[in-house]
Design a protein around this motif. Structure first.
Motif, short mmCIF file in Angstrom:
data_model
loop_
_atom_site.label_atom_id
_atom_site.label_comp_id
_atom_site.label_asym_id
_atom_site.label_seq_id
_atom_site.Cartn_x
_atom_site.Cartn_y
_atom_site.Cartn_z
N PHE A 111 0.83 -1.21 0.00
CA PHE A 111 0.00 0.00 0.00
C PHE A 111 0.86 1.26 0.00
O PHE A 111 0.61 2.20 -0.77
CB PHE A 111 -0.92 -0.01 1.21
N VAL A 112 1.89 1.30 0.86
CA VAL A 112 2.75 2.48 0.94
C VAL A 112 3.52 2.67 -0.36
O VAL A 112 3.66 3.79 -0.87
CB VAL A 112 3.71 2.36 2.14
N ALA A 113 4.03 1.57 -0.92
CA ALA A 113 4.78 1.67 -2.17
C ALA A 113 3.88 2.16 -3.31
O ALA A 113 4.30 2.99 -4.13
CB ALA A 113 5.39 0.32 -2.52
N ALA A 114 2.65 1.65 -3.37
CA ALA A 114 1.71 2.09 -4.41
C ALA A 114 1.35 3.56 -4.21
O ALA A 114 1.26 4.32 -5.19
CB ALA A 114 0.46 1.23 -4.39
N LEU A 115 1.14 3.97 -2.96
CA LEU A 115 0.78 5.36 -2.69
C LEU A 115 1.91 6.31 -3.09
O LEU A 115 1.67 7.34 -3.74
CB LEU A 115 0.44 5.51 -1.21
N THR B 204 -7.40 -5.54 -10.40
CA THR B 204 -6.69 -6.41 -11.32
C THR B 204 -6.02 -7.57 -10.59
O THR B 204 -6.04 -8.72 -11.07
CB THR B 204 -5.64 -5.61 -12.10
N PHE B 205 -5.45 -7.28 -9.42
CA PHE B 205 -4.83 -8.35 -8.64
C PHE B 205 -5.88 -9.37 -8.19
O PHE B 205 -5.65 -10.59 -8.24
CB PHE B 205 -4.13 -7.76 -7.42
N VAL B 206 -7.05 -8.87 -7.77
CA VAL B 206 -8.12 -9.78 -7.34
C VAL B 206 -8.60 -10.63 -8.52
O VAL B 206 -8.84 -11.83 -8.37
CB VAL B 206 -9.28 -8.97 -6.74
N ALA B 207 -8.72 -10.03 -9.70
CA ALA B 207 -9.16 -10.79 -10.87
C ALA B 207 -8.19 -11.91 -11.20
O ALA B 207 -8.59 -13.04 -11.50
CB ALA B 207 -9.33 -9.86 -12.07
N GLN B 208 -6.89 -11.61 -11.15
CA GLN B 208 -5.91 -12.65 -11.42
C GLN B 208 -5.90 -13.73 -10.34
O GLN B 208 -5.74 -14.91 -10.62
CB GLN B 208 -4.52 -12.03 -11.55
N ASP B 209 -6.10 -13.30 -9.09
CA ASP B 209 -6.11 -14.25 -7.99
C ASP B 209 -7.29 -15.22 -8.11
O ASP B 209 -7.14 -16.43 -7.95
CB ASP B 209 -6.16 -13.49 -6.66
N VAL B 210 -8.48 -14.67 -8.40
CA VAL B 210 -9.67 -15.52 -8.51
C VAL B 210 -9.59 -16.41 -9.74
O VAL B 210 -9.93 -17.60 -9.70
CB VAL B 210 -10.94 -14.65 -8.56
N PHE C 4 -0.77 -3.98 -9.17
CA PHE C 4 -0.87 -5.42 -8.95
C PHE C 4 0.51 -6.08 -9.01
O PHE C 4 0.70 -7.15 -8.43
CB PHE C 4 -1.80 -6.04 -10.00
N VAL C 5 1.48 -5.45 -9.69
CA VAL C 5 2.81 -6.06 -9.78
C VAL C 5 3.55 -6.03 -8.44
O VAL C 5 4.50 -6.79 -8.25
CB VAL C 5 3.66 -5.34 -10.86
N ILE C 6 3.13 -5.18 -7.52
CA ILE C 6 3.73 -5.16 -6.19
C ILE C 6 2.77 -5.76 -5.16
O ILE C 6 2.84 -5.43 -3.98
CB ILE C 6 4.15 -3.73 -5.78
N THR C 7 1.84 -6.59 -5.65
CA THR C 7 0.89 -7.37 -4.83
C THR C 7 -0.05 -6.50 -4.02
O THR C 7 -0.50 -6.92 -2.95
CB THR C 7 1.65 -8.34 -3.90
#
Length: 325
Positions: A166-170, A250-256, A242-245
């Motif tokens: 979260f911090v890295a994305a922010l 998009t991350f949720v779509a790939q996870d599901v 999503f590349v930093i988890t």
């Protein structure tokens, strides 16, 4: 030729001659103009071609190997809703930080101090000149070069604990956006006539108060449209996190999809969410722009509802008015 009536007085001109009894010219009504509408056959041809292509596209997707029932099933799934919430959260926070920092950088760049203006130019050059995806990866992997964050005596901790997804994305999204907002704000400030600043300073206002009360309010008409576009762009750019988890949509779509093997269905699901959110914020942007355009346009642009009514009605389209809501 008109017949002349011999019973009329000699000084009476013939009827229809365009002269009155006193000899002055009278207005002759013009003949009615028969307007023939211009035909546009190619408009019909282009419309038919577009409809045919849309029909072929619909048939192709109808016959595709897609489990359409999965889309409404996962549209309001808890994991998808959490991803949408995280997407909105990182978008709003990044945009707020980017706007505030962008205003500061714009003022610094316009400053006559060579140090502050040089720092602002360097910041904008670096963050605009590198991809935002690369910046996200740099922030997320910062622990490789700085294992510990040491701000003694205030704070000390492992960088891996501090630099969460979260911090890295922010940081990656906000600091990158600040560089673009600095240029937008700078253009807005320079669009205000210099006479406004001179008049406020003649009244004894300080430079800071002049900027807050005179320049920035007038510059908002220029700043608001590109800022709205940047917000919508930020909403979509947040998918790179999503590349930093970071658990955005998009991350949720790939996870599901990795669990249920419904890759395209999940991508269509989050596409619906992105379209819904961008449409909602586009409408808000339209009304904000419409509000700040009151002092510069004689007629405000029609609202979406007015456009719909104008297209459905048989009469002329409704035009926006200054008092319309």
């Amino acid at each position: 030729m008109t017949d002349y009536n011999p019973r009329e007085p000699a000084d009476t001109p013939p009827a229809g001659s365009g002269y009155s009894k006193t000899g002055t010219a009278t207005a002759v009504p013009p003949e009615a103009i028969k307007a023939i509408p211009v035909r546009h056959p190619w408009r019909w041809v282009s419309g038919i071609v577009v409809l045919a292509l849309l029909a072929l596209l619909g048939i192709a997707f109808a016959n595709a190997k897609i489990q359409w029932n999965d889309i409404p099933e996962y549209l309001f799934n808890d994991r998808v809703l959490d991803g949408a919430k995280n997407t909105l959260l990182i978008t709003v926070l990044s945009m707020v930080i980017g706007v505030v920092l962008g205003v500061v950088l714009a003022v610094m760049r316009l400053s006559k101090n060579p140090v502050t203006s040089g720092f602002a130019n360097l910041y904008i050059w670096v963050f605009r000149g590198t991809p935002v995806l690369l910046q996200l990866l740099l922030w997320y992997n910062l622990a490789l070069i700085f294992p510990t964050l040491n701000l003694m005596p205030f704070y000390k901790n492992e960088m891996t604990e501090v630099m969460t997804p979260f911090v890295a994305a922010l940081l990656g999204l906000a600091l990158n956006e600040a560089a673009y907002m600095a240029e937008i704000v700078r253009a807005g400030i320079q669009s205000v006539d210099e006479g406004q600043t001179e008049a406020s300073q003649a009244l004894g206002m300080s430079k800071g108060k002049t900027m807050r009360r005179i320049v920035l309010p007038q510059a908002m008409r220029v700043i608001i449209p590109p800022t709205g576009n940047e917000f919508i762009n930020m909403l979509k750019t947040s998918s790179l996190a999503f590349v930093i988890t970071y658990h955005e949509m998009t991350f949720v779509a790939q996870d599901v999809s990795s669990e249920k093997l419904n890759v395209m269905e999940m991508y269509f699901t989050i596409a619906i969410w992105y379209l819904a959110m961008t449409t909602f914020f586009s409408i808000i942007q339209f009304y904000i722009e419409r509000h700040y355009a009151k002092g510069s346009l004689r007629e405000l642009p029609p609202t979406p509802w007015q456009k719909i009514r104008g297209n459905l009605s048989s009469g002329p389209r409704l035009m926006g008015t200054r008092g319309a809501r």
